[in-house]
Design a protein around this motif. Structure first.
Motif, PDB file in Angstrom:
ATOM      1  N   VAL A 198      -0.974   7.613  -0.218  1.00  0.00           N
ATOM      2  CA  VAL A 198      -1.206   7.481  -1.529  1.00  0.00           C
ATOM      3  C   VAL A 198      -0.278   8.928  -1.965  1.00  0.00           C
ATOM      4  O   VAL A 198       0.455   8.605  -3.145  1.00  0.00           O
ATOM      5  N   HIS A 199      -0.405   9.800  -1.169  1.00  0.00           N
ATOM      6  CA  HIS A 199       0.381  11.140  -1.535  1.00  0.00           C
ATOM      7  C   HIS A 199       2.046  10.730  -1.468  1.00  0.00           C
ATOM      8  O   HIS A 199       2.687  11.061  -2.384  1.00  0.00           O
ATOM      9  N   ILE A 200       2.515   9.978  -0.277  1.00  0.00           N
ATOM     10  CA  ILE A 200       3.630   9.635  -0.134  1.00  0.00           C
ATOM     11  C   ILE A 200       4.237   8.728  -1.539  1.00  0.00           C
ATOM     12  O   ILE A 200       5.291   9.094  -2.032  1.00  0.00           O
ATOM     13  N   ILE A 201       3.465   7.794  -1.816  1.00  0.00           N
ATOM     14  CA  ILE A 201       3.764   6.879  -2.926  1.00  0.00           C
ATOM     15  C   ILE A 201       3.803   7.511  -4.229  1.00  0.00           C
ATOM     16  O   ILE A 201       4.948   7.610  -4.889  1.00  0.00           O
ATOM     17  N   THR A 202       2.975   8.433  -4.262  1.00  0.00           N
ATOM     18  CA  THR A 202       2.978   9.254  -5.643  1.00  0.00           C
ATOM     19  C   THR A 202       4.339  10.216  -5.832  1.00  0.00           C
ATOM     20  O   THR A 202       4.616  10.398  -6.750  1.00  0.00           O
ATOM     21  N   ALA A 203       4.484  10.967  -4.723  1.00  0.00           N
ATOM     22  CA  ALA A 203       5.699  11.728  -4.618  1.00  0.00           C
ATOM     23  C   ALA A 203       6.984  10.948  -5.021  1.00  0.00           C
ATOM     24  O   ALA A 203       8.068  11.381  -5.318  1.00  0.00           O
ATOM     25  N   PRO A 244       6.452  -2.487  -8.251  1.00  0.00           N
ATOM     26  CA  PRO A 244       5.970  -1.696  -9.254  1.00  0.00           C
ATOM     27  C   PRO A 244       4.563  -1.113  -8.890  1.00  0.00           C
ATOM     28  O   PRO A 244       3.863  -1.483  -8.373  1.00  0.00           O
ATOM     29  N   LEU A 245       4.406   0.397  -9.406  1.00  0.00           N
ATOM     30  CA  LEU A 245       3.030   1.046  -9.096  1.00  0.00           C
ATOM     31  C   LEU A 245       1.993   0.185  -9.405  1.00  0.00           C
ATOM     32  O   LEU A 245       0.864   0.144  -8.740  1.00  0.00           O
ATOM     33  N   ASP A 246       1.961  -0.462 -10.821  1.00  0.00           N
ATOM     34  CA  ASP A 246       0.683  -1.479 -11.000  1.00  0.00           C
ATOM     35  C   ASP A 246       0.252  -2.586  -9.937  1.00  0.00           C
ATOM     36  O   ASP A 246      -0.414  -3.217 -10.184  1.00  0.00           O
ATOM     37  N   GLU A 247       1.438  -2.611  -9.113  1.00  0.00           N
ATOM     38  CA  GLU A 247       1.009  -3.877  -8.117  1.00  0.00           C
ATOM     39  C   GLU A 247       0.832  -3.220  -6.626  1.00  0.00           C
ATOM     40  O   GLU A 247       0.539  -4.053  -5.832  1.00  0.00           O
ATOM     41  N   ILE A 248       0.604  -2.143  -6.832  1.00  0.00           N
ATOM     42  CA  ILE A 248       0.310  -1.632  -5.234  1.00  0.00           C
ATOM     43  C   ILE A 248      -1.174  -1.038  -5.406  1.00  0.00           C
ATOM     44  O   ILE A 248      -1.354  -0.074  -6.239  1.00  0.00           O
ATOM     45  N   THR A 249      -1.999  -1.515  -4.782  1.00  0.00           N
ATOM     46  CA  THR A 249      -3.505  -1.357  -4.855  1.00  0.00           C
ATOM     47  C   THR A 249      -4.014  -0.379  -3.698  1.00  0.00           C
ATOM     48  O   THR A 249      -3.204  -0.413  -2.583  1.00  0.00           O
ATOM     49  N   PHE A 250      -5.107   0.226  -4.082  1.00  0.00           N
ATOM     50  CA  PHE A 250      -5.637   1.137  -2.892  1.00  0.00           C
ATOM     51  C   PHE A 250      -5.848   0.022  -1.531  1.00  0.00           C
ATOM     52  O   PHE A 250      -5.641   0.533  -0.543  1.00  0.00           O
ATOM     53  N   PHE A 251      -6.359  -0.887  -1.934  1.00  0.00           N
ATOM     54  CA  PHE A 251      -6.546  -2.005  -0.915  1.00  0.00           C
ATOM     55  C   PHE A 251      -5.334  -2.333  -0.050  1.00  0.00           C
ATOM     56  O   PHE A 251      -5.476  -2.493   1.148  1.00  0.00           O
ATOM     57  N   ALA A 252      -4.123  -2.570  -0.773  1.00  0.00           N
ATOM     58  CA  ALA A 252      -2.920  -2.989   0.025  1.00  0.00           C
ATOM     59  C   ALA A 252      -2.554  -1.606   0.838  1.00  0.00           C
ATOM     60  O   ALA A 252      -2.180  -1.750   2.050  1.00  0.00           O
ATOM     61  N   ILE A 253      -2.644  -0.420   0.452  1.00  0.00           N
ATOM     62  CA  ILE A 253      -2.376   0.822   1.073  1.00  0.00           C
ATOM     63  C   ILE A 253      -3.464   0.798   2.361  1.00  0.00           C
ATOM     64  O   ILE A 253      -2.942   1.055   3.599  1.00  0.00           O
ATOM     65  N   TYR A 254      -4.801   0.577   2.109  1.00  0.00           N
ATOM     66  CA  TYR A 254      -5.781   0.525   3.057  1.00  0.00           C
ATOM     67  C   TYR A 254      -5.406  -0.525   4.314  1.00  0.00           C
ATOM     68  O   TYR A 254      -5.713   0.003   5.473  1.00  0.00           O
ATOM     69  N   LYS A 255      -5.156  -1.435   3.757  1.00  0.00           N
ATOM     70  CA  LYS A 255      -4.798  -2.614   4.908  1.00  0.00           C
ATOM     71  C   LYS A 255      -3.404  -2.186   5.582  1.00  0.00           C
ATOM     72  O   LYS A 255      -3.348  -2.367   6.892  1.00  0.00           O
ATOM     73  N   GLU A 258     -14.257  -2.559  -0.284  1.00  0.00           N
ATOM     74  CA  GLU A 258     -12.828  -3.136  -0.389  1.00  0.00           C
ATOM     75  C   GLU A 258     -12.839  -3.639  -1.660  1.00  0.00           C
ATOM     76  O   GLU A 258     -11.619  -3.610  -2.124  1.00  0.00           O
ATOM     77  N   GLU A 259     -13.407  -4.592  -2.413  1.00  0.00           N
ATOM     78  CA  GLU A 259     -13.452  -4.886  -3.686  1.00  0.00           C
ATOM     79  C   GLU A 259     -12.966  -4.181  -4.988  1.00  0.00           C
ATOM     80  O   GLU A 259     -12.034  -4.060  -5.651  1.00  0.00           O
ATOM     81  N   GLU A 260     -13.614  -2.896  -4.521  1.00  0.00           N
ATOM     82  CA  GLU A 260     -13.357  -1.533  -5.592  1.00  0.00           C
ATOM     83  C   GLU A 260     -11.762  -1.106  -5.439  1.00  0.00           C
ATOM     84  O   GLU A 260     -11.279  -0.565  -6.255  1.00  0.00           O
ATOM     85  N   LEU A 261     -11.412  -1.194  -4.099  1.00  0.00           N
ATOM     86  CA  LEU A 261     -10.202  -0.707  -3.702  1.00  0.00           C
ATOM     87  C   LEU A 261      -9.146  -1.299  -4.266  1.00  0.00           C
ATOM     88  O   LEU A 261      -7.922  -1.157  -4.515  1.00  0.00           O
ATOM     89  N   LYS A 262      -9.332  -2.769  -4.422  1.00  0.00           N
ATOM     90  CA  LYS A 262      -8.429  -3.707  -5.038  1.00  0.00           C
ATOM     91  C   LYS A 262      -8.311  -3.640  -6.760  1.00  0.00           C
ATOM     92  O   LYS A 262      -7.340  -3.898  -7.108  1.00  0.00           O
ATOM     93  N   LYS A 263      -9.279  -2.789  -7.361  1.00  0.00           N
ATOM     94  CA  LYS A 263      -9.276  -2.712  -8.632  1.00  0.00           C
ATOM     95  C   LYS A 263      -8.354  -1.399  -9.087  1.00  0.00           C
ATOM     96  O   LYS A 263      -8.039  -1.430 -10.286  1.00  0.00           O
ATOM     97  N   ILE A 264      -8.093  -0.391  -8.150  1.00  0.00           N
ATOM     98  CA  ILE A 264      -7.418   0.645  -8.406  1.00  0.00           C
ATOM     99  C   ILE A 264      -6.068   0.721  -7.958  1.00  0.00           C
ATOM    100  O   ILE A 264      -5.668   0.340  -6.624  1.00  0.00           O
ATOM    101  N   THR A 265      -5.025   1.112  -8.734  1.00  0.00           N
ATOM    102  CA  THR A 265      -3.657   0.780  -8.478  1.00  0.00           C
ATOM    103  C   THR A 265      -2.809   2.190  -8.315  1.00  0.00           C
ATOM    104  O   THR A 265      -3.477   3.248  -8.890  1.00  0.00           O
ATOM    105  N   LEU A 266      -1.725   2.474  -7.952  1.00  0.00           N
ATOM    106  CA  LEU A 266      -1.113   3.438  -7.842  1.00  0.00           C
ATOM    107  C   LEU A 266      -0.638   3.848  -9.255  1.00  0.00           C
ATOM    108  O   LEU A 266      -0.269   5.373  -9.444  1.00  0.00           O
ATOM    109  N   SER A 267      -0.585   3.099 -10.069  1.00  0.00           N
ATOM    110  CA  SER A 267      -0.479   3.532 -11.314  1.00  0.00           C
ATOM    111  C   SER A 267      -1.397   4.261 -12.169  1.00  0.00           C
ATOM    112  O   SER A 267      -1.120   5.311 -12.780  1.00  0.00           O
TER     113      SER A 267
END
Length: 152
Positions: free
Chosen positions: A11-16, A69-80, A123-132
């Motif tokens: 998450v830090h890497i993507i944000t930076a 795009p940031l709004d297509e990158i979810t916490f779940f995608a990163i988690y996986k 995991e369902e909650e992780l799918k709702k949060i994006t890097l945006s």
């Protein structure tokens, strides 16, 4: 029970990458410095993000960029992508319940489904949060910090 630090490093890497994209060539060395982690760990996380088509890595002028795009990158995608949780799941069950004890013999029957439900809900909650969401909140924190410094 713990998700590995590879998740928050990712998450830090993507944000930076997003924050510095227009002002700095983003390299693994630069990211390792920002994260405050060993460059080997950062490169391993970056490889996982690249394999998941979250980031693009080029040796040329652009350095490391986002592949979507940031709004297509979810916490779940990163988690996986970074295997934040082992194959056995979020909860590591103690190894050797006593088979001679009625609780030890049956504890899995009483707990396993419930723990699976908890993991699925997370995991369902992780799918709702994006890097945006993360980038927006981080940029606001930076702006607030700058405002505070400028007022001094």
């Amino acid at each position: 029970m713990q998700i590995t630090s590879k998740f928050t490093i990712a998450v830090h890497i993507i944000t930076a990458i997003d924050y510095f994209k227009d002002t700095q060539k983003v390299t693994s060395k630069f990211l390792a410095s920002s994260v405050g982690a060993n460059p080997v760990i950062v490169r391993n996380v970056m490889c996982a993000l690249k394999e998941a088509d979250i980031i693009a890595i080029s040796q040329g002028k652009s350095g490391i960029t986002l592949a979507k795009p940031l709004d297509e990158i979810t916490f779940f995608a990163i988690y996986k992508a970074v295997d934040a949780v082992s194959e056995e799941g979020l909860f590591h069950f103690h190894e050797n319940p006593n088979a001679n004890c009625p609780i030890g013999r049956n504890i899995h029957k009483g707990v396993d489904q419930k723990l699976n439900r908890v993991q699925q809900a997370m995991e369902e909650e992780l799918k709702k949060i994006t890097l945006s969401d993360v980038v927006q909140d981080t940029r606001k924190a930076i702006a607030d910090e700058n405002d505070s410094i400028n007022k001094q």
